[in-house]
Scaffold this motif. Structure first.
Motif, PDB file in Angstrom:
ATOM      1  N   SER A 375      32.502  49.750  36.791  1.00 48.90           N
ATOM      2  CA  SER A 375      31.185  49.223  37.175  1.00 48.90           C
ATOM      3  C   SER A 375      30.914  47.848  36.574  1.00 48.90           C
ATOM      4  CB  SER A 375      30.082  50.203  36.755  1.00 48.90           C
ATOM      5  OG  SER A 375      30.226  51.442  37.419  1.00 48.90           O
ATOM      6  N   ILE A 376      31.164  47.669  35.288  1.00 49.77           N
ATOM      7  CA  ILE A 376      30.957  46.389  34.603  1.00 49.77           C
ATOM      8  C   ILE A 376      32.218  46.082  33.807  1.00 49.77           C
ATOM      9  CG2 ILE A 376      29.613  45.157  32.852  1.00 49.77           C
ATOM     10  CD1 ILE A 376      27.237  46.955  33.605  1.00 49.77           C
ATOM     11  N   ALA A 377      32.749  44.885  33.957  1.00 47.99           N
ATOM     12  CA  ALA A 377      33.996  44.531  33.269  1.00 47.99           C
ATOM     13  C   ALA A 377      33.785  44.465  31.761  1.00 47.99           C
ATOM     14  CB  ALA A 377      34.534  43.213  33.803  1.00 47.99           C
ATOM     15  N   GLY A 378      32.779  43.710  31.321  1.00 45.97           N
ATOM     16  CA  GLY A 378      32.579  43.571  29.884  1.00 45.97           C
ATOM     17  C   GLY A 378      31.188  43.110  29.533  1.00 45.97           C
ATOM     18  N   GLU A 379      30.702  43.589  28.408  1.00 52.08           N
ATOM     19  CA  GLU A 379      29.438  43.133  27.822  1.00 52.08           C
ATOM     20  C   GLU A 379      29.706  42.810  26.364  1.00 52.08           C
ATOM     21  OE1 GLU A 379      26.008  45.377  30.425  1.00 52.08           O
ATOM     22  OE2 GLU A 379      26.739  46.392  28.617  1.00 52.08           O
ATOM     23  N   PHE A 380      29.546  41.537  26.005  1.00 48.39           N
ATOM     24  CA  PHE A 380      29.788  41.074  24.641  1.00 48.39           C
ATOM     25  C   PHE A 380      28.505  40.414  24.146  1.00 48.39           C
ATOM     26  CE2 PHE A 380      33.970  41.583  26.358  1.00 48.39           C
ATOM     27  CZ  PHE A 380      34.790  41.891  25.295  1.00 48.39           C
ATOM     28  N   PHE A 381      27.770  41.111  23.304  1.00 51.70           N
ATOM     29  CA  PHE A 381      26.490  40.623  22.804  1.00 51.70           C
ATOM     30  C   PHE A 381      26.532  40.536  21.285  1.00 51.70           C
ATOM     31  CE2 PHE A 381      24.958  43.064  26.703  1.00 51.70           C
ATOM     32  CZ  PHE A 381      25.012  41.942  27.520  1.00 51.70           C
ATOM     33  N   GLY A 382      26.908  39.366  20.771  1.00 48.81           N
ATOM     34  CA  GLY A 382      26.815  39.131  19.346  1.00 48.81           C
ATOM     35  C   GLY A 382      25.393  38.778  18.957  1.00 48.81           C
ATOM     36  N   THR A 383      25.219  38.237  17.780  1.00 48.91           N
ATOM     37  CA  THR A 383      23.899  37.798  17.345  1.00 48.91           C
ATOM     38  C   THR A 383      23.966  36.333  16.928  1.00 48.91           C
ATOM     39  OG1 THR A 383      24.262  38.467  15.038  1.00 48.91           O
ATOM     40  CG2 THR A 383      23.320  40.113  16.540  1.00 48.91           C
ATOM     41  N   LYS A 384      22.838  35.693  16.924  1.00 43.21           N
ATOM     42  CA  LYS A 384      22.778  34.283  16.547  1.00 43.21           C
ATOM     43  C   LYS A 384      23.285  34.090  15.122  1.00 43.21           C
ATOM     44  CE  LYS A 384      19.552  30.398  16.137  1.00 43.21           C
ATOM     45  NZ  LYS A 384      18.139  29.959  16.314  1.00 43.21           N
ATOM     46  N   GLU A 385      22.936  35.012  14.233  1.00 41.89           N
ATOM     47  CA  GLU A 385      23.316  34.879  12.829  1.00 41.89           C
ATOM     48  C   GLU A 385      24.814  35.150  12.609  1.00 41.89           C
ATOM     49  OE1 GLU A 385      19.074  36.254  13.223  1.00 41.89           O
ATOM     50  OE2 GLU A 385      21.029  36.896  14.015  1.00 41.89           O
ATOM     51  N   SER A 386      25.406  35.974  13.456  1.00 43.77           N
ATOM     52  CA  SER A 386      26.808  36.339  13.274  1.00 43.77           C
ATOM     53  C   SER A 386      27.466  36.568  14.634  1.00 43.77           C
ATOM     54  CB  SER A 386      26.919  37.611  12.412  1.00 43.77           C
ATOM     55  OG  SER A 386      28.273  37.910  12.141  1.00 43.77           O
TER      56      SER A 386
END
Length: 444
Positions: A375-386
């Motif tokens: 359904s979805i290939a990839g979700e990469f959600f880091g954070t601004k701080e790291s």
């Protein structure tokens, strides 16, 4: 040679040089014990109704006397052996014959209550203490749980119902747990209906899990198959795991407790496994990873019918790291999100966590992977701080499901940087180029 491929080769060499590629090469087999007794000799009755906790406890106590004589085997013949929680001892083999079934009691009074693990500070479900696992090993050396495809059934429905109804008095027990032990083998067994985790190795070294089948109901809440936790030199291979939440999950402690305990999970090899995760991920890292996770090699995995295929989970306050992880030769079918990396996932054990303890996620290599009906290939959600860094993708081909987003939306990214080569559908901008989206090169 393309830059992404150069980085891929360099990181692969780095991981293998640290030993992650050698853990399963020893070909370990359980040693033959010079002494053997049957659980029948201690008054056990295999009718599925008689409680045999004292028989198991007495048998193990008796077999302690053989520890300096080459060890001993506790033989469980065909039958249905009802029991509460009991402990193993060093230089012991627990052997379940074909058609032998160890049944967990459904009366919580038959499960001891113990202190929480120091790297967690509380139970996984509730603050405070936790129920002891059905079969336990504490500070053991040379212990084997094996058989001729015998079965250990946790009869977890009672615990799942109490979890869902918020009526637990303490955190749920696991099916098998080893704490601060070394040279552990679990092999040739079927595990059913774990109350929480099926096999949990925590603060352990040299753990070998081979040819096991672990299954729970798809509706079972937060049940996990195999959990290497603050453990090193772990091999998981030739196994089939089908769980309500995650199939295999690597962990290393929770927030300030895991940071203080400071024992990582490292040098782990997972190969030739068949995985399903009804509501979670077939292979997950975290989110409790405050002691660090590194030098992990996953290869030859068959992933089916899972919400996500491979997941990296963490959040602010965890600290720790997930790095030098190599995932390759993966086949996925009917998976919601093939790759998930979420820097804002999970809760905290209490209010004592350090909000400025940012996790490090770096040097993640995903390559030689095919998928069908994704359904979805990839979700990469880091954070601004790291932000997540040095995420390397290569030779990935995912066939998207008919209801999946357009190719432009099949990857979703923020605060991540990396590179890619031969990836279909084409990844997000942050993962296309060697040049970092934050204005600096991705460095090894």
């Amino acid at each position: 040679m393309p830059v992404a491929l150069v980085l891929l080769l360099a990181l692969s060499c780095l991981i293998q040089s640290h030993g992650a590629g050698n853990v399963c090469d020893l070909g370990r087999r359980p040693n033959t014990r010079p002494h053997s007794v049957s659980i029948l000799e201690f008054g056990a009755v295999g009718d599925g109704k008689t409680l045999n906790t004292i028989a198991f406890q007495n048998a193990v106590f008796y077999l302690k006397s053989f520890a300096d004589k080459g060890g001993a085997q506790l033989y469980v013949p065909p039958g249905r052996w009802l029991t509460g929680s009991f402990n193993l001892t060093s230089h012991l083999t627990l052997f379940l014959e074909k058609d032998a079934v160890i049944l967990a009691s459904q009366d919580p009074l038959h499960w001891q209550v113990v202190d929480p693990l120091p790297s967690y500070g509380r139970g996984i479900d509730l603050p405070g203490r936790r129920y002891m696992s059905l079969i336990n090993g504490y500070m053991l050396h040379d212990v084997v749980v094996t058989g001729d495809n015998g079965t250990i059934d946790g009869q977890g429905l009672l615990w799942w119902d109490r979890f869902n109804s918020h009526s637990l008095k303490h955190s749920r027990p696991h099916l098998v747990e080893f704490v601060s032990s070394e040279n552990v083998i679990v092999s040739n067994l079927t595990f059913l209906n774990a109350p929480a985790y099926t096999i949990h190795s925590v603060y352990c070294s040299h753990v070998y899990i081979n040819k096991v089948t672990a299954t729970t109901s798809p509706e079972s809440p937060y049940t996990i198959g195999i959990v290497p936790d603050s453990s090193d030199n772990v091999c998981i291979q030739d196994s089939s795991i089908n769980m309500g939440y995650d199939a295999i999950s690597l962990k290393s402690g929770w927030d300030e407790y895991g940071i203080s305990y400071a024992r990582p999970t490292a040098n782990v090899q997972i190969q030739n496994v068949y995985l399903q995760a009804a509501s979670g991920s077939s292979i997950s890292f975290g989110s409790e990873m405050s002691g660090g996770i590194s030098d992990v090699m996953v290869r030859d995995a068959h992933i089916r019918n899972s919400v996500s295929g491979v997941a990296f989970r963490t959040t602010k306050g965890r600290g720790g790291y997930m790095k030098e992880i190599d995932v390759s030769n993966i086949n996925m079918v009917n998976v919601g999100t093939a790759f998930l990396a979420n820097g804002s996932f999970g809760t905290h054990p209490d209010s004592g966590f350090d909000a400025n303890a940012y996790p490090l996620v770096s040097h993640i290599m995903l390559h030689d992977i095919v998928g069908e009906n994704i359904s979805i290939a990839g979700e990469f959600f880091g954070t601004k701080e790291s932000p997540f860094t040095s995420v390397l993708l290569s030779n990935i081909s995912l066939s998207m499901s008919s209801d999946s987003p357009d190719d432009d939306d099949s990857w979703r990214c923020s605060y991540v940087e990396g590179s890619s080569e031969s990836v279909v559908p084409e990844p997000c901008f942050e993962l296309k180029s060697f040049e970092s989206s934050y204005g600096r090169a991705v460095a090894l």
